[in-house]
Design an enzyme around this catalytic site. Structure first.
Site: not given
Ligand code: FE
Ligand code: PHE
Length: 296
Positions: A137, A142, A183, A202
């Site tokens: 993730h 990111h 997010e 993700s």
């Molecule tokens: Fe995160």
């Protein structure tokens, strides 16, 4: 080994999974790359392949363009190698951490253009869903957007804003903004809605859902509205906020938030928080679906 305290957790909650005894005062640790097993490299390869196949038509262009800079998808990348590429591009570096870290430590790293990446990868039985952020993730979700100059500056500004929010007792409000942008944010593009939030990029299940499903509410990005809005951590999001560009995101968050926090607190004292998925007066529908459809 500084014996730093791990993130606090409440009664009945599981302790975080990582090994915090290896962390320094700033919660960073070494990425013990040689310790990854072949099975873990293979899991990374399979997660990368599954997720990459979902990107066309769902992920924003900047993400797709930068993904290859994480290196060969067959093995877990060495953070130092990615950092060398990233630093030449936008000045950011990755640092390994044992897992979730306290918010002030997190803000301090971001303010210094250091992005913390969890050093352990999920178990094979967590292929489709994991509660805590893991290496996949953090890295896949990111890091690609840290190659975008505007988004990279936004993330640093967020870190500085976090340190200020901590002084103002406003971390909970700022965390909501993070949730609905970094997010789970969507961006409107000439080719349609796309995901730029790491929790979406993700995710095997939510990436297509967030762009295509008529079910969720999609609202035009508005920081104060986000700060009043609770969110779900245990299901796909019932509400997404849509930006038009990373410049818009950066510019809207550039002003001093102290009066924004005060105004949001005042509104919440009068009218309460907005429940996850609920509509609010003044919401402007974003994307091809009307609010009426999603309000069902
Ligand atoms: Fe995160
Ligand atoms: N400008 C905000 C403040 O003064 C900080 C911030 C920047 C918050 C970028 C989020 C993102 O508090």
């Amino acid at each position: 080994n500084s014996g730093v305290a791990p993130v606090t957790y409440g009664e009945g909650e599981r302790p975080p999974r990582g090994d915090y005894s290896r962390a320094r005062d700033d919660y960073c640790c070494e990425q013990d790359w040689a310790a990854y097993t072949e099975a873990e490299h293979d899991l990374y390869r399979r997660l990368h392949a599954r997720q990459s196949a979902l990107l066309p038509g769902h992920a924003c262009d900047a993400f797709v363009r930068a993904l290859g800079r994480l290196g060969a998808p067959e093995r877990i990348p060495r953070f130092d190698a990615v950092s060398d590429t990233l630093e030449r591009s936008t000045g950011w570096r990755l640092v390994a951490v044992p897992g979730l870290i306290p918010e002030e430590a997190f803000f301090r790293l971001l303010a210094a253009r250091r992005f913390p990446v969890t050093d352990w990868i999920r178990r094979p039985d967590e292929f489709d869903y994991i509660v805590e952020p893991d290496l996949f993730h953090d890295l896949f979700g990111h890091v690609p957007l840290l190659f975008d100059p505007v988004f990279a500056d936004f993330m640093q500004a967020y870190g500085e804003g976090g340190l200020k929010a901590a002084r103002l007792g406003a971390c909970e409000l700022l965390a909501r903004l993070y949730w609905y942008t970094v997010e789970f944010g969507l961006i409107a593009t000439p080719s349609g809605l796309r995901a730029y939030g790491a929790g979406l990029l993700s995710s095997g299940a939510e990436l297509s859902y967030c762009v295509r499903s008529p079910q969720p509410r999609r609202v035009e990005f508005e920081p104060a509205r986000m700060m009043r809005s609770r969110y779900r951590i245990d299901s796909v999001q019932p509400t997404y906020f849509v930006i038009r560009s990373f410049e818009q995101l950066f510019d809207a968050c550039a002003p001093d938030f102290a009066p924004v926090y005060a105004a949001v607190r005042e509104t919440m004292a009068r009218e309460g928080e907005i429940e996850a998925g609920a509509g609010a007066p003044g919401d402007r529908a974003a994307g091809p679906f009307s609010l009426a459809t999603s309000a069902a």
